[in-house]
Enzyme design. Structure first.
Site, PDB file in Angstrom:
ATOM      1  N   SER A 110       0.844  -1.202   0.000  1.00  0.00           N
ATOM      2  CA  SER A 110       0.000   0.000   0.000  1.00  0.00           C
ATOM      3  C   SER A 110       0.875   1.246   0.000  1.00  0.00           C
ATOM      4  O   SER A 110       1.956   1.249   0.600  1.00  0.00           O
ATOM      5  CB  SER A 110      -0.878  -0.022   1.259  1.00  0.00           C
ATOM      6  OG  SER A 110      -1.445   1.250   1.478  1.00  0.00           O
ATOM      7  N   GLN A 131       0.010  -0.551  -4.641  1.00  0.00           N
ATOM      8  CA  GLN A 131      -1.341   0.033  -4.602  1.00  0.00           C
ATOM      9  C   GLN A 131      -1.272   1.521  -4.300  1.00  0.00           C
ATOM     10  O   GLN A 131      -0.572   1.967  -3.401  1.00  0.00           O
ATOM     11  CB  GLN A 131      -2.192  -0.687  -3.547  1.00  0.00           C
ATOM     12  CG  GLN A 131      -3.576  -0.103  -3.373  1.00  0.00           C
ATOM     13  CD  GLN A 131      -3.642   0.876  -2.225  1.00  0.00           C
ATOM     14  OE1 GLN A 131      -2.935   0.699  -1.226  1.00  0.00           O
ATOM     15  NE2 GLN A 131      -4.458   1.908  -2.343  1.00  0.00           N
ATOM     16  N   HIS A 278     -13.777  -3.474   0.169  1.00  0.00           N
ATOM     17  CA  HIS A 278     -12.767  -3.032   1.120  1.00  0.00           C
ATOM     18  C   HIS A 278     -12.942  -3.750   2.471  1.00  0.00           C
ATOM     19  O   HIS A 278     -12.717  -3.186   3.526  1.00  0.00           O
ATOM     20  CB  HIS A 278     -12.875  -1.513   1.309  1.00  0.00           C
ATOM     21  CG  HIS A 278     -11.559  -0.806   1.451  1.00  0.00           C
ATOM     22  ND1 HIS A 278     -10.960  -0.109   0.438  1.00  0.00           N
ATOM     23  CD2 HIS A 278     -10.714  -0.676   2.500  1.00  0.00           C
ATOM     24  CE1 HIS A 278      -9.823   0.428   0.852  1.00  0.00           C
ATOM     25  NE2 HIS A 278      -9.649   0.085   2.111  1.00  0.00           N
TER      26      HIS A 278
HETATM   27  C1  FNR Z   1      -7.164  -2.491   4.204  1.00  0.00           C
HETATM   28  N1  FNR Z   1      -7.440  -2.362   2.845  1.00  0.00           N
HETATM   29  C2  FNR Z   1      -6.716  -1.485   2.077  1.00  0.00           C
HETATM   30  N2  FNR Z   1      -6.948  -1.389   0.735  1.00  0.00           N
HETATM   31  C3  FNR Z   1      -6.219  -0.565  -0.038  1.00  0.00           C
HETATM   32  O1  FNR Z   1      -6.438  -0.533  -1.252  1.00  0.00           O
HETATM   33  N3  FNR Z   1      -5.219   0.182   0.527  1.00  0.00           N
HETATM   34  C4  FNR Z   1      -4.929   0.154   1.856  1.00  0.00           C
HETATM   35  O2  FNR Z   1      -4.031   0.849   2.316  1.00  0.00           O
HETATM   36  C5  FNR Z   1      -5.727  -0.678   2.671  1.00  0.00           C
HETATM   37  N4  FNR Z   1      -5.521  -0.725   4.028  1.00  0.00           N
HETATM   38  C6  FNR Z   1      -6.197  -1.641   4.794  1.00  0.00           C
HETATM   39  C7  FNR Z   1      -5.919  -1.748   6.160  1.00  0.00           C
HETATM   40  C8  FNR Z   1      -6.547  -2.719   6.916  1.00  0.00           C
HETATM   41  C9  FNR Z   1      -6.218  -2.846   8.374  1.00  0.00           C
HETATM   42  C10 FNR Z   1      -7.490  -3.594   6.314  1.00  0.00           C
HETATM   43  C11 FNR Z   1      -8.150  -4.701   7.095  1.00  0.00           C
HETATM   44  C12 FNR Z   1      -7.801  -3.467   4.981  1.00  0.00           C
HETATM   45  C13 FNR Z   1      -8.412  -3.266   2.191  1.00  0.00           C
HETATM   46  C14 FNR Z   1      -7.736  -4.552   1.753  1.00  0.00           C
HETATM   47  O3  FNR Z   1      -6.797  -4.323   0.734  1.00  0.00           O
HETATM   48  C15 FNR Z   1      -8.760  -5.569   1.240  1.00  0.00           C
HETATM   49  O4  FNR Z   1      -9.548  -4.992   0.233  1.00  0.00           O
HETATM   50  C16 FNR Z   1      -9.650  -6.108   2.352  1.00  0.00           C
HETATM   51  O5  FNR Z   1      -8.930  -6.290   3.533  1.00  0.00           O
HETATM   52  C17 FNR Z   1     -10.286  -7.406   1.899  1.00  0.00           C
HETATM   53  O6  FNR Z   1     -11.107  -7.942   2.857  1.00  0.00           O
HETATM   54  P1  FNR Z   1     -10.636  -9.040   3.924  1.00  0.00           P
HETATM   55  O7  FNR Z   1      -9.773 -10.068   3.202  1.00  0.00           O
HETATM   56  O8  FNR Z   1      -9.870  -8.297   4.975  1.00  0.00           O
HETATM   57  O9  FNR Z   1     -11.918  -9.577   4.419  1.00  0.00           O
END
Ligand code: FNR
Length: 384
Positions: A110, A131, A278
Site C-alpha cells: 500500500s 497500490q 474493502h
Molecule cells: C485495508 N485495505 C486497504 N486497501 C487498499 O487498497 N489500501 C490500503 O491501504 C488498505 N488498508 C487496509 C488496512 C486494513 C487494516 C485492512 C483490514 C484493509 C483493504 C484490503 O486491501 C482488502 O480490500 C480487504 O482487507 C479485503 O477484505 P478481507 O480479506 O480483509 O476480508
C-alpha cells in the site's frame, strides 16, 4: 512447534492475534464501518455459496495453479494492500513480501504502508504489486511511479473505493486518534501486550514512510483521516486514463462493485478489475462483495480479482466458481502476523493451500478450471 496442530485455521490465528496486539490495533485491523452489516454480509454471502460434493472419483491428483495476467501462479491467491501494516507487527511488510516471494505469490504494498517501496525492494519476488491511493499532485504521481518501477514493482493497483474517509466507529471508540497520540489510554492497552510493545520499542513507531518525501506532517486532519489524505484525491475516469498512459505494466482498479463500471474501465485500457468492498471498511450499505461478482463476470471479459471476507480455501473456490480469476486476502494475512509474527504469513499460505486441496477433493476437482457449478444455500445460518 507444529503450527498446523495448534493453529489449523485462520480463525485460530485471529483468536491469538486478538490476545497479542493492543486493543486499538486490533480494532484498526478487525473493524468494519457503521454497524458492520457489510462486514457480516461478506461472510454470510460466502456461506450461501455451496456445491454438491462429488463422489467416486478414485485417487486424484490436484493442481492448484492458476493463470492470471499472463503468469502462472502456484496458488490462486495473494496478499491485498494493508495501510500501516507495521502497526500490527514490526516489519510486517518485510515478512509479507518475503513469504509471498518464497511462495511465488503476489504481494501488494500500500502507498500508506509503514514501509516504502525502497524499504521492501530487497525482499520482493517477481510478483510485486503496488497500490495507489491516487496522489493529487502530478509531480508526486510521476515521482512515485518512478520510485515504484525502480524498486521492482510490476503491477499497479489504483484503489477507487475511498473517495472520502470512512468513519470506522469501533476504531474511534478504542481511543485511536489522528494523528495517533500516545494517550494514557493507549499506553494502558499497550502495557497489556508485552511482546508487541517490545517489538515496537525496538523498531520505533510505524509511520507512512512512502510519503515522508512529500509531507511535512503539520496539517490538521479530520479525525478519521491520516497523513495519506493530504496527498490523495478522489479520482475520476480522466485520472484512470492518465495512469494508463503513465504506467506501462499491468494496471488494476480496485474497489469495483457495479457491473456498469466495468466497460469504461476496460475501454480505458485497464488490465484487470478488483472486485472489493474493502472488507466492509468503507460503506455499510453495500452488498457482499461475493454477491456483486456474478453480474460483473457476466458483463465483462476482463480478468477479475476478488476480495472481502475470504477466510479459507473453500471461500477461494467459491469465488473462483463464480468467475473470479484470482483472489486476495487482507485481514487473513494480518491475523497471521499478529498471532505468529514472522512465521504468520507463510502459515496462512499453508492453511489456505491445505484447505484448497481438501475441498477440491470433496468436489472431485483436480484443477481449478474444473470446479462444478455452485448450489445456492438459501439459509446459511440454519445450516450451522
Ligand atoms: C485495508 N485495505 C486497504 N486497501 C487498499 O487498497 N489500501 C490500503 O491501504 C488498505 N488498508 C487496509 C488496512 C486494513 C487494516 C485492512 C483490514 C484493509 C483493504 C484490503 O486491501 C482488502 O480490500 C480487504 O482487507 C479485503 O477484505 P478481507 O480479506 O480483509 O476480508
Amino acid at each position: 512447534m507444529d503450527l498446523h496442530s495448534r493453529y489449523p485455521g485462520i480463525a485460530d490465528l485471529k483468536h491469538r492475534a486478538k490476545r497479542r496486539i493492543p486493543h486499538f490495533v486490533w480494532e484498526y485491523l478487525d473493524s468494519g464501518t457503521g454497524v458492520e452489516a457489510t462486514l457480516h454480509r461478506n461472510r454470510e454471502g460466502l456461506d450461501r455459496v455451496g456445491f454438491m460434493p462429488s463422489i467416486l472419483h478414485g485417487p486424484m491428483e490436484f493442481d492448484t495453479s492458476t493463470e492470471f495476467l499472463g503468469k502462472t501462479y502456484p496458488l490462486p491467491f495473494g496478499i491485498a494492500p494493508i495501510g500501516m501494516a507495521g502497526l500490527i507487527w514490526p516489519d510486517a511488510e518485510g515478512h509479507l513480501a518475503r513469504a509471498a516471494a518464497k511462495a511465488g505469490l503476489p504481494f501488494t504494498l500500500s502507498n500508506v504502508a509503514s514501509q516504502s517501496p525502497e524499504d521492501v525492494a530487497p525482499h520482493l519476488g517477481e510478483n510485486a504489486w503496488f497500490q495507489l491511493y491516487p496522489p493529487k499532485d502530478p509531480d508526486i504521481r510521476k515521482d512515485l511511479l518512478n520510485r515504484v518501477r525502480d524498486a521492482g514493482f510490476t503491477t499497479l493497483v489504483m484503489t477507487a473505493d475511498v473517495p472520502v474517509a470512512s468513519r470506522r466507529e469501533r476504531q474511534t471508540r478504542s481511543g485511536l486518534t489522528n494523528p495517533p497520540k500516545l494517550t494514557p489510554r493507549l499506553l494502558a492497552q499497550i502495557a497489556q501486550r508485552p511482546a508487541w510493545a517490545i517489538g515496537m520499542a525496538r523498531s520505533g513507531p510505524p509511520r507512512m514512510r512512502t510519503l515522508d518525501k512529500y509531507t511535512d506532517n503539520s496539517s490538521n486532519l479530520p479525525p478519521t483521516a491520516h497523513v495519506g489524505y493530504l496527498l490523495r484525491t478522489s479520482p475520476d475516469m480522466d485520472y484512470v486514463h492518465w495512469l494508463r498512459d503513465a504506467w506501462d505494466g499491468p494496471l488494476v482498479v480496485k474497489g469495483v462493485l457495479r457491473p456498469e463500471d466495468a466497460a469504461p474501465l476496460q475501454k480505458a485500457g485497464v488490465d484487470a478489475i478488483w472486485i472489493s468492498n474493502h472488507g466492509g471498511r468503507q460503506f455499510d450499505g453495500s452488498p457482499a462483495s461475493i454477491d456483486a461478482l456474478p453480474a460483473i463476470r457476466a458483463g465483462c471479459d476482463l480478468p477479475l480479482i476478488f476480495d472481502s471476507g475470504i477466510e479459507g480455501g473453500l471461500d477461494v473456490l467459491r469465488a473462483k466458481a463464480l468467475g473470479a480469476d484470482f483472489v486476495m486476502l487482507g485481514r487473513g494475512f494480518m491475523y497471521g502476523l499478529g498471532a505468529l509474527g514472522p512465521q504468520g504469513p507463510t502459515h496462512v499460505i499453508d492453511i489456505l493451500r491445505q484447505d484448497l486441496l481438501a475441498n477440491m477433493g470433496q468436489l472431485g476437482a483436480e484443477t481449478l478450471n474444473h470446479l462444478p457449478a455452485i448450489t445456492p444455500l438459501v439459509d446459511a445460518a440454519a445450516q450451522r
